[in-house]
Scaffold this active site. Sequence first.
Site, PDB file in Angstrom:
ATOM      1  N   TYR A 101       4.511   6.406  10.022  1.00 28.31           N
ATOM      2  CA  TYR A 101       3.037   5.240   9.757  1.00 28.31           C
ATOM      3  C   TYR A 101       3.537   4.704   9.207  1.00 28.31           C
ATOM      4  O   TYR A 101       3.842   3.404   9.108  1.00 28.31           O
ATOM      5  CB  TYR A 101       2.046   5.798   8.758  1.00 28.31           C
ATOM      6  CG  TYR A 101       0.728   4.868   8.288  1.00 28.31           C
ATOM      7  CD1 TYR A 101       0.027   4.852   9.501  1.00 28.31           C
ATOM      8  CD2 TYR A 101       0.957   4.104   7.106  1.00 28.31           C
ATOM      9  CE1 TYR A 101      -1.296   3.839   9.343  1.00 28.31           C
ATOM     10  CE2 TYR A 101      -0.628   3.332   7.667  1.00 28.31           C
ATOM     11  CZ  TYR A 101      -1.184   3.210   8.184  1.00 28.31           C
ATOM     12  OH  TYR A 101      -2.541   1.408   8.732  1.00 28.31           O
ATOM     13  N   HIS A 160       0.815  -0.895  -0.330  1.00 26.61           N
ATOM     14  CA  HIS A 160       0.276   0.386  -0.263  1.00 26.61           C
ATOM     15  C   HIS A 160       0.770   1.277  -0.060  1.00 26.61           C
ATOM     16  O   HIS A 160       1.687   1.174   0.673  1.00 26.61           O
ATOM     17  CB  HIS A 160      -0.763   0.127   0.990  1.00 26.61           C
ATOM     18  CG  HIS A 160      -2.418  -0.446   0.961  1.00 26.61           C
ATOM     19  ND1 HIS A 160      -3.263  -0.689   1.930  1.00 26.61           N
ATOM     20  CD2 HIS A 160      -2.524  -1.564   0.252  1.00 26.61           C
ATOM     21  CE1 HIS A 160      -4.397  -1.234   1.001  1.00 26.61           C
ATOM     22  NE2 HIS A 160      -3.588  -2.125   0.393  1.00 26.61           N
ATOM     23  N   LYS A 217       0.527  -0.230  14.914  1.00 24.72           N
ATOM     24  CA  LYS A 217       2.082  -0.433  15.229  1.00 24.72           C
ATOM     25  C   LYS A 217       2.395  -0.839  16.193  1.00 24.72           C
ATOM     26  O   LYS A 217       3.181  -1.452  16.229  1.00 24.72           O
ATOM     27  CB  LYS A 217       2.428   1.515  15.842  1.00 24.72           C
ATOM     28  CG  LYS A 217       2.304   2.643  15.092  1.00 24.72           C
ATOM     29  CD  LYS A 217       3.500   2.492  14.323  1.00 24.72           C
ATOM     30  CE  LYS A 217       3.321   3.107  13.181  1.00 24.72           C
ATOM     31  NZ  LYS A 217       3.747   2.649  12.003  1.00 24.72           N
ATOM     32  N   PRO A 272      -4.359  -0.037  18.796  1.00 21.22           N
ATOM     33  CA  PRO A 272      -3.923   0.153  17.225  1.00 21.22           C
ATOM     34  C   PRO A 272      -4.423   1.219  16.259  1.00 21.22           C
ATOM     35  O   PRO A 272      -4.129   0.704  15.213  1.00 21.22           O
ATOM     36  CB  PRO A 272      -5.073  -0.918  16.881  1.00 21.22           C
ATOM     37  CG  PRO A 272      -6.279  -0.439  18.176  1.00 21.22           C
ATOM     38  CD  PRO A 272      -5.421   0.292  19.144  1.00 21.22           C
ATOM     39  N   TYR A 288      -8.999   5.943   7.448  1.00 15.77           N
ATOM     40  CA  TYR A 288      -9.778   6.048   8.761  1.00 15.77           C
ATOM     41  C   TYR A 288     -10.329   7.070   8.869  1.00 15.77           C
ATOM     42  O   TYR A 288     -10.397   8.310   9.044  1.00 15.77           O
ATOM     43  CB  TYR A 288      -8.423   6.737   9.785  1.00 15.77           C
ATOM     44  CG  TYR A 288      -7.016   5.515   9.949  1.00 15.77           C
ATOM     45  CD1 TYR A 288      -6.508   5.081   8.703  1.00 15.77           C
ATOM     46  CD2 TYR A 288      -7.153   4.825  11.065  1.00 15.77           C
ATOM     47  CE1 TYR A 288      -4.960   4.545   8.752  1.00 15.77           C
ATOM     48  CE2 TYR A 288      -5.700   3.691  11.325  1.00 15.77           C
ATOM     49  CZ  TYR A 288      -5.048   3.614  10.136  1.00 15.77           C
ATOM     50  OH  TYR A 288      -4.370   2.354  10.220  1.00 15.77           O
TER      51      TYR A 288
HETATM   52  P1  RFL Z   1       0.935 -11.378  22.004  1.00 17.97           P
HETATM   53  O1  RFL Z   1       0.710 -11.769  20.397  1.00 17.97           O
HETATM   54  O2  RFL Z   1      -0.256 -10.824  22.287  1.00 17.97           O
HETATM   55  O3  RFL Z   1       1.590 -12.105  21.943  1.00 17.97           O
HETATM   56  C1  RFL Z   1       1.642 -13.015  23.359  1.00 17.97           C
HETATM   57  C2  RFL Z   1       1.570 -14.647  23.347  1.00 17.97           C
HETATM   58  O4  RFL Z   1       2.015 -15.406  25.266  1.00 17.97           O
HETATM   59  C3  RFL Z   1       1.238 -16.045  25.350  1.00 17.97           C
HETATM   60  N1  RFL Z   1       1.212 -15.651  27.158  1.00 17.97           N
HETATM   61  C4  RFL Z   1       1.740 -16.352  28.068  1.00 17.97           C
HETATM   62  N2  RFL Z   1       2.834 -17.841  27.543  1.00 17.97           N
HETATM   63  C5  RFL Z   1       3.164 -18.070  28.704  1.00 17.97           C
HETATM   64  N3  RFL Z   1       3.098 -17.818  30.186  1.00 17.97           N
HETATM   65  C6  RFL Z   1       2.133 -16.780  30.160  1.00 17.97           C
HETATM   66  N4  RFL Z   1       2.344 -16.465  31.535  1.00 17.97           N
HETATM   67  C7  RFL Z   1       1.555 -16.204  29.220  1.00 17.97           C
HETATM   68  N5  RFL Z   1       1.253 -15.332  29.092  1.00 17.97           N
HETATM   69  C8  RFL Z   1       0.917 -14.936  27.955  1.00 17.97           C
HETATM   70  C9  RFL Z   1       0.106 -15.445  24.778  1.00 17.97           C
HETATM   71  O5  RFL Z   1      -0.803 -17.103  24.906  1.00 17.97           O
HETATM   72  C10 RFL Z   1       0.212 -15.046  23.619  1.00 17.97           C
HETATM   73  O6  RFL Z   1       0.648 -16.139  23.083  1.00 17.97           O
HETATM   74  O7  RFL Z   1       2.935 -10.573  21.521  1.00 17.97           O
HETATM   75  P2  RFL Z   1       2.994  -9.854  21.068  1.00 17.97           P
HETATM   76  O8  RFL Z   1       3.924 -11.396  20.911  1.00 17.97           O
HETATM   77  O9  RFL Z   1       4.064  -9.134  21.621  1.00 17.97           O
HETATM   78  O10 RFL Z   1       2.961  -9.600  19.585  1.00 17.97           O
HETATM   79  C11 RFL Z   1       2.258  -8.342  19.901  1.00 17.97           C
HETATM   80  C12 RFL Z   1       1.084  -7.720  18.477  1.00 17.97           C
HETATM   81  O11 RFL Z   1      -0.199  -8.868  18.727  1.00 17.97           O
HETATM   82  C13 RFL Z   1       0.508  -7.063  18.801  1.00 17.97           C
HETATM   83  O12 RFL Z   1       1.324  -5.636  19.020  1.00 17.97           O
HETATM   84  C14 RFL Z   1      -0.783  -6.424  17.383  1.00 17.97           C
HETATM   85  O13 RFL Z   1      -1.598  -7.811  17.653  1.00 17.97           O
HETATM   86  C15 RFL Z   1      -1.204  -4.774  17.989  1.00 17.97           C
HETATM   87  N6  RFL Z   1      -2.160  -4.891  16.681  1.00 17.97           N
HETATM   88  C16 RFL Z   1      -1.445  -3.774  16.195  1.00 17.97           C
HETATM   89  N7  RFL Z   1      -0.024  -3.742  15.699  1.00 17.97           N
HETATM   90  C17 RFL Z   1       0.592  -3.496  14.285  1.00 17.97           C
HETATM   91  O14 RFL Z   1       1.063  -3.519  14.549  1.00 17.97           O
HETATM   92  N8  RFL Z   1      -0.538  -3.147  12.837  1.00 17.97           N
HETATM   93  C18 RFL Z   1      -1.931  -3.910  13.440  1.00 17.97           C
HETATM   94  O15 RFL Z   1      -2.254  -3.231  12.337  1.00 17.97           O
HETATM   95  C19 RFL Z   1      -2.785  -3.832  14.767  1.00 17.97           C
HETATM   96  N9  RFL Z   1      -3.681  -3.772  15.289  1.00 17.97           N
HETATM   97  C20 RFL Z   1      -3.723  -4.999  17.040  1.00 17.97           C
HETATM   98  C21 RFL Z   1      -4.507  -4.494  15.840  1.00 17.97           C
HETATM   99  C22 RFL Z   1      -3.979  -5.621  17.976  1.00 17.97           C
HETATM  100  C23 RFL Z   1      -5.366  -6.079  17.959  1.00 17.97           C
HETATM  101  N10 RFL Z   1      -5.804  -6.062  19.620  1.00 17.97           N
HETATM  102  C24 RFL Z   1      -6.908  -6.830  19.377  1.00 17.97           C
HETATM  103  C25 RFL Z   1      -5.346  -5.754  20.304  1.00 17.97           C
HETATM  104  C26 RFL Z   1      -5.939  -4.812  16.069  1.00 17.97           C
HETATM  105  C27 RFL Z   1      -6.254  -4.865  17.047  1.00 17.97           C
HETATM  106  C28 RFL Z   1      -7.988  -5.479  17.382  1.00 17.97           C
HETATM  107  C1  PHB Z   2      -6.090  -4.245  10.449  1.00 15.76           C
HETATM  108  O1  PHB Z   2      -6.364  -4.201   9.744  1.00 15.76           O
HETATM  109  O2  PHB Z   2      -6.297  -4.725  11.280  1.00 15.76           O
HETATM  110  C2  PHB Z   2      -5.654  -2.397  10.887  1.00 15.76           C
HETATM  111  C3  PHB Z   2      -5.017  -1.783  10.795  1.00 15.76           C
HETATM  112  C4  PHB Z   2      -5.007  -1.186  10.488  1.00 15.76           C
HETATM  113  C5  PHB Z   2      -4.548  -0.599  11.881  1.00 15.76           C
HETATM  114  C6  PHB Z   2      -5.741  -1.039  12.728  1.00 15.76           C
HETATM  115  C7  PHB Z   2      -5.652  -2.571  12.237  1.00 15.76           C
HETATM  116  O3  PHB Z   2      -3.882   0.934  12.191  1.00 15.76           O
END
Ligand code: RFL
Ligand code: PHB
Length: 393
Positions: free
Chosen positions: A387, A76, A300, A296, A204
């Site tokens: 971004y 993109h 990031k 989110p 957005y």
């Molecule tokens: P995770 O993915 O939470 O993984 C942590 C793992 O640790 C396990 N765990 C344990 N294991 C052993 N013992 C324990 N006591 C434990 N406690 C927990 C868990 O089961 C899990 O498997 O953290 P990690 O690896 O640091 O990754 C971070 C990312 O997952 C997170 O920052 C992103 O998903 C955030 N996020 C987005 N990030 C982006 O860069 N671009 C995006 O577009 C974006 N969109 C989003 C998002 C997060 C969202 N939610 C649901 C919070 C959109 C959403 C809706």
């Molecule tokens: C997504 O596609 O899940 C998404 C994209 C952009 C954002 C957050 C989530 O800023």
Amino acid sequence: MGLTHQTQVCIIGAGPSGLLLAQLLGLAGIETIVLDRKDRAYIEGRVRAGVLERGTVDALEEAGVADRLHREGLPHTGFDLAFSGDRHRIDLQGLTGSSVMVYGQTEVTKDLFRARHDAGQRFFFNVDQVVPKHLKTAQPQVQFQCDGQIHTIDCKFIAGCDGFHGVSRNAIPQNLRQAFERVYPFGWLGILVDAPPVSDELIYANHEDGFALASMRSPTRSRYYVQCDPGDTVADWSDDRFWNAFATRLGEQAAGQLQTGPSFEKSIAPLRSFVAEPMQYGALFLAGDAAHIVPPTGAKGLNLAVADVRQLSRAFIAHFKGNDDPLQTYSQRVLKRVWKVERFSWQLSTLMHQFPDYGPFERRMQRAEFDYIASSEAASTAIAENYVGLPLE
Ligand code: RFL
Ligand code: PHB
């Protein structure tokens, strides 16, 4: 009597941070064991991020897990900000010379799991009662329960990659750590739907009814979000209610292109900014959501996690080659970038949402900021360079 295992780095958490760290260390010949309290199928199914910075793609290339990403990911070169129906395109490519890649976190996680499986990674899934121990000694340990037995891992280092609800951060003595937090007075309700995206690029939108985001996973699968009340549950949001809110908030022009359908995933995420300092204590090093959370809005969270892991893997590799400096300075180096990314995510969230305590003055301020960004290349560039991703420190 429990079971004892040995490794060089014990990694707590098999999310993107833990898996990528295991992969980068594995390629450098460093042994790891990875623990997670869930199992592989559960972790692979967790729908979250969708936008990868160039630096994240570079890291996945370095890790040897970017083939499918290059085949299936959607590059993109820009995205839209919309305000009460008016739209302004942020030309990422034109303003920064760089672009982003749309590719789901579920797919990144599957690619990493496959690579680790092929490399013979030692995993423990469904673990419980995880305790990092003896962090200030030369013999750190991680103790946990799995399949009804107590296990102990003797290791040189422990990587806390266990996300926001993990145990690692709290293993740092309370008097030595500080937390900085803002909880936002709303959440995001997200859906997945098998229908072509409403637009080729992300939108957005800030509307007086609340925020909306049009994103995607593929040319036939859309990922859409609306701002919701923090106490809402998915039961409060029928598909009909979602589509009505989403179409109104996107504005007439975009809504005219909208193809709806039954959602097959629906979840609510709270919005939070959070940083824990420091990100190291003795043999324990934190990375990703274990140490920091961003709302989110700037996409990031995953990217920040990958940036930490890149630095941490390099620091571990340097240590095993005899240079301890990068490990000693890890926390202070990554926190500088963490705070810049926190600032951007907070700023974009503040610009794009409806806050319950905002009055006409704050609303005019949001509008003025949108108009300024839309009329100023400098302001658009500031958004674009954040971004696409700030350079590693
Ligand atoms: P995770 O993915 O939470 O993984 C942590 C793992 O640790 C396990 N765990 C344990 N294991 C052993 N013992 C324990 N006591 C434990 N406690 C927990 C868990 O089961 C899990 O498997 O953290 P990690 O690896 O640091 O990754 C971070 C990312 O997952 C997170 O920052 C992103 O998903 C955030 N996020 C987005 N990030 C982006 O860069 N671009 C995006 O577009 C974006 N969109 C989003 C998002 C997060 C969202 N939610 C649901 C919070 C959109 C959403 C809706
Ligand atoms: C997504 O596609 O899940 C998404 C994209 C952009 C954002 C957050 C989530 O800023």
